[in-house]
Each structure stands twice: as structure tokens, then as C-alpha cells.
Motif scaffolding. Structure first.
Motif, PDB file in Angstrom:
ATOM      1  N   SER A  42       0.834  -1.202   0.000  1.00 63.18           N
ATOM      2  CA  SER A  42       0.000   0.000   0.000  1.00 63.18           C
ATOM      3  C   SER A  42       0.867   1.249   0.000  1.00 63.18           C
ATOM      4  O   SER A  42       1.930   1.288   0.612  1.00 63.18           O
ATOM      5  CB  SER A  42      -0.913   0.004   1.229  1.00 63.18           C
ATOM      6  OG  SER A  42      -1.841  -1.051   1.142  1.00 63.18           O
ATOM      7  N   ILE A  44       0.358   5.881  -0.737  1.00 67.98           N
ATOM      8  CA  ILE A  44      -0.572   6.999  -0.902  1.00 67.98           C
ATOM      9  C   ILE A  44      -0.293   7.600  -2.276  1.00 67.98           C
ATOM     10  O   ILE A  44       0.840   7.972  -2.582  1.00 67.98           O
ATOM     11  CB  ILE A  44      -0.394   8.092   0.184  1.00 67.98           C
ATOM     12  CG1 ILE A  44      -0.566   7.519   1.588  1.00 67.98           C
ATOM     13  CG2 ILE A  44      -1.350   9.254  -0.074  1.00 67.98           C
ATOM     14  CD1 ILE A  44      -1.956   7.087   1.965  1.00 67.98           C
ATOM     15  N   LYS A  80      10.560   8.210   1.321  1.00 70.15           N
ATOM     16  CA  LYS A  80       9.126   8.499   1.383  1.00 70.15           C
ATOM     17  C   LYS A  80       8.493   8.776   0.025  1.00 70.15           C
ATOM     18  O   LYS A  80       7.297   8.588  -0.143  1.00 70.15           O
ATOM     19  CB  LYS A  80       8.862   9.698   2.307  1.00 70.15           C
ATOM     20  CG  LYS A  80       9.148   9.398   3.764  1.00 70.15           C
ATOM     21  CD  LYS A  80       8.229   8.324   4.283  1.00 70.15           C
ATOM     22  CE  LYS A  80       8.390   8.042   5.743  1.00 70.15           C
ATOM     23  NZ  LYS A  80       7.477   6.995   6.188  1.00 70.15           N
ATOM     24  N   GLU A 102       4.008   5.496   2.029  1.00 73.79           N
ATOM     25  CA  GLU A 102       3.314   5.779   3.293  1.00 73.79           C
ATOM     26  C   GLU A 102       1.918   5.179   3.186  1.00 73.79           C
ATOM     27  O   GLU A 102       1.371   5.081   2.089  1.00 73.79           O
ATOM     28  CB  GLU A 102       3.250   7.295   3.498  1.00 73.79           C
ATOM     29  CG  GLU A 102       2.639   7.748   4.790  1.00 73.79           C
ATOM     30  CD  GLU A 102       3.360   7.203   6.011  1.00 73.79           C
ATOM     31  OE1 GLU A 102       2.757   6.334   6.684  1.00 73.79           O
ATOM     32  OE2 GLU A 102       4.495   7.620   6.279  1.00 73.79           O
ATOM     33  N   THR A 103       1.353   4.771   4.305  1.00 75.69           N
ATOM     34  CA  THR A 103      -0.008   4.242   4.302  1.00 75.69           C
ATOM     35  C   THR A 103      -0.951   5.083   5.142  1.00 75.69           C
ATOM     36  O   THR A 103      -2.156   4.980   4.993  1.00 75.69           O
ATOM     37  CB  THR A 103      -0.039   2.796   4.836  1.00 75.69           C
ATOM     38  OG1 THR A 103       0.508   2.770   6.151  1.00 75.69           O
ATOM     39  CG2 THR A 103       0.753   1.857   3.936  1.00 75.69           C
ATOM     40  N   ASP A 104      -0.405   5.910   5.994  1.00 75.14           N
ATOM     41  CA  ASP A 104      -1.206   6.722   6.912  1.00 75.14           C
ATOM     42  C   ASP A 104      -1.467   8.092   6.290  1.00 75.14           C
ATOM     43  O   ASP A 104      -0.527   8.838   5.996  1.00 75.14           O
ATOM     44  CB  ASP A 104      -0.455   6.854   8.243  1.00 75.14           C
ATOM     45  CG  ASP A 104      -1.229   7.623   9.287  1.00 75.14           C
ATOM     46  OD1 ASP A 104      -1.330   8.859   9.153  1.00 75.14           O
ATOM     47  OD2 ASP A 104      -1.711   6.993  10.238  1.00 75.14           O
ATOM     48  N   MET A 105      -2.738   8.429   6.092  1.00 71.89           N
ATOM     49  CA  MET A 105      -3.102   9.696   5.443  1.00 71.89           C
ATOM     50  C   MET A 105      -2.608  10.907   6.242  1.00 71.89           C
ATOM     51  O   MET A 105      -2.159  11.890   5.651  1.00 71.89           O
ATOM     52  CB  MET A 105      -4.617   9.778   5.231  1.00 71.89           C
ATOM     53  CG  MET A 105      -5.138   8.738   4.264  1.00 71.89           C
ATOM     54  SD  MET A 105      -4.544   8.966   2.590  1.00 71.89           S
ATOM     55  CE  MET A 105      -6.028   9.516   1.815  1.00 71.89           C
ATOM     56  N   LYS A 106      -2.674  10.848   7.563  1.00 73.85           N
ATOM     57  CA  LYS A 106      -2.208  11.977   8.372  1.00 73.85           C
ATOM     58  C   LYS A 106      -0.710  12.184   8.193  1.00 73.85           C
ATOM     59  O   LYS A 106      -0.244  13.319   8.061  1.00 73.85           O
ATOM     60  CB  LYS A 106      -2.541  11.760   9.849  1.00 73.85           C
ATOM     61  CG  LYS A 106      -3.992  11.975  10.192  1.00 73.85           C
ATOM     62  CD  LYS A 106      -4.220  11.845  11.689  1.00 73.85           C
ATOM     63  CE  LYS A 106      -5.692  12.041  12.008  1.00 73.85           C
ATOM     64  NZ  LYS A 106      -5.951  11.950  13.447  1.00 73.85           N
ATOM     65  N   LYS A 107       0.046  11.102   8.199  1.00 71.76           N
ATOM     66  CA  LYS A 107       1.494  11.210   7.998  1.00 71.76           C
ATOM     67  C   LYS A 107       1.797  11.737   6.600  1.00 71.76           C
ATOM     68  O   LYS A 107       2.730  12.515   6.404  1.00 71.76           O
ATOM     69  CB  LYS A 107       2.174   9.868   8.226  1.00 71.76           C
ATOM     70  CG  LYS A 107       2.220   9.453   9.680  1.00 71.76           C
ATOM     71  CD  LYS A 107       2.918   8.124   9.851  1.00 71.76           C
ATOM     72  CE  LYS A 107       2.926   7.691  11.305  1.00 71.76           C
ATOM     73  NZ  LYS A 107       3.535   6.372  11.482  1.00 71.76           N
ATOM     74  N   LYS A 109      -0.116  13.763   4.842  1.00 74.84           N
ATOM     75  CA  LYS A 109      -0.416  15.202   4.858  1.00 74.84           C
ATOM     76  C   LYS A 109       0.726  15.984   5.511  1.00 74.84           C
ATOM     77  O   LYS A 109       1.101  17.058   5.030  1.00 74.84           O
ATOM     78  CB  LYS A 109      -1.726  15.477   5.601  1.00 74.84           C
ATOM     79  CG  LYS A 109      -2.949  15.146   4.807  1.00 74.84           C
ATOM     80  CD  LYS A 109      -4.211  15.490   5.579  1.00 74.84           C
ATOM     81  CE  LYS A 109      -5.432  15.092   4.778  1.00 74.84           C
ATOM     82  NZ  LYS A 109      -6.685  15.464   5.433  1.00 74.84           N
ATOM     83  N   THR A 110       1.267  15.449   6.585  1.00 71.37           N
ATOM     84  CA  THR A 110       2.404  16.096   7.258  1.00 71.37           C
ATOM     85  C   THR A 110       3.597  16.165   6.316  1.00 71.37           C
ATOM     86  O   THR A 110       4.286  17.192   6.250  1.00 71.37           O
ATOM     87  CB  THR A 110       2.769  15.332   8.551  1.00 71.37           C
ATOM     88  OG1 THR A 110       1.636  15.342   9.421  1.00 71.37           O
ATOM     89  CG2 THR A 110       3.956  15.950   9.251  1.00 71.37           C
ATOM     90  N   PRO A 129      -5.589   6.208  -1.042  1.00 70.63           N
ATOM     91  CA  PRO A 129      -4.844   4.979  -0.782  1.00 70.63           C
ATOM     92  C   PRO A 129      -4.660   4.258  -2.122  1.00 70.63           C
ATOM     93  O   PRO A 129      -5.555   4.291  -2.974  1.00 70.63           O
ATOM     94  CB  PRO A 129      -5.767   4.169   0.136  1.00 70.63           C
ATOM     95  CG  PRO A 129      -6.785   5.138   0.629  1.00 70.63           C
ATOM     96  CD  PRO A 129      -6.894   6.220  -0.392  1.00 70.63           C
TER      97      PRO A 129
END
Length: 151
Positions: A42, A44, A80, A102-107, A109-110, A129
Motif C-alpha cells: 500500500s 498513498i 518516502k 506511506e499508508t497513513d493519510m495523516k502522515k 499530509k504532514t 490509498p
């Protein structure tokens, strides 16, 4: 006789529907790139699009996009950013794509918030995703050997 025929049919069905194993499978590489059993993982997927800043101040625009290019290098070095590139002219105001490791949307965005062109609102983005080949990052070494002139 019916039982023998049924067993033969089930055996044929099982054999023809069995999953194939890859004779080229490299367990070490699969582990290195984080591949699942299908060779996938997975990510982003980011579509960069024109932002709300319509400034025509050349120095401001140049600074933001020079920072954008430098930030991409930083994200690649950090493992990344796996794929990046512009898209051709279109009626959606899409400017480019990123595939983030990356798989975490918040990470994610950061991570995107570190981009000077996004900070300055020259670029905006949509994120999704995405499930793709875990070997995408393996092209990066080769890609650094084929460009002749930098941005």
C-alpha cells in the motif's frame, strides 16, 4: 464409479485452480521492499493540482518551485517519495503525481506540508490509498543514472 468420477473432476478442478508460484521469487528483495505475497504493498497516491495562489511574482514562484524540487529530493532520500512527475496539460488543473511510501493519510499530509509550493498554495493536492507493486522503489537507483540535465 460415480465417486471415482467425482474425485477425478475435483482433482482436475483443484489442479487447474491452484495458485502458481513464481520461479523468480526473491525472498530477500520482497522483504526489503515490504512486499506481500502478491508482490504488492500500500502507498498513498497524490494528484498535485493548481493551488489558489495566483501570484505572478517571478521571484516568489521560482523560490517556491525550487523548494518543491529540493523537497522531492529530500523525500526520496528519506525513502518516502517513490514516484513523482508532471502530467500533461489538462482541463482538471492537474500538475503532477506523487506516490508516497506511506499508508497513513495523516502522515502523508504532514509530509506534503513540507513542500514549499504547497505551503505557498501554488499547488494543492488530492490523496488516495493505492495498492501497487512493492518493487516501485527499485527503479530509483536506475532513474538517477539516466537523466542528463537537471531541473
Amino acid at each position: 464409479m460415480k465417486n471415482v468420477l467425482l474425485i477425478a473432476l475435483l482433482l482436475c478442478f483443484t489442479i487447474t485452480n491452484a495458485q502458481k508460484t513464481n520461479p523468480n521469487y526473491d525472498a530477500e528483495l520482497a522483504k526489503k521492499v515490504g512486499a506481500d505475497d502478491y508482490g504488492m504493498k500500500s502507498y498513498i497516491f497524490v494528484i498535485l493540482k493548481t493551488g489558489t495562489n495566483t501570484s505572478t511574482d517571478k521571484a516568489e514562484v521560482d523560490k517556491a518551485f525550487a523548494g518543491h524540487m529540493a523537497n522531492m529530493d529530500t523525500m526520496v532520500e528519506a525513502g518516502k517519495l517513490v514516484v513523482a512527475g508532471p502530467v500533461g496539460k489538462n482541463d482538471k488543473n492537474y500538475r503532477g503525481i506523487f506516490i508516497l511510501n506511506e499508508t497513513d493519510m495523516k502522515k502523508a499530509k504532514t509530509l506534503l506540508a513540507t513542500d514549499p509550493a504547497i505551503k505557498a498554495k501554488f499547488l494543492d493536492y488530492d490523496m488516495f490509498p493505492w495498492y501497487g507493486s512493492a518493487a516501485l522503489s527499485e527503479y530509483l537507483e536506475a532513474s538517477d543514472k539516466v537523466w542528463k540535465v537537471g531541473f
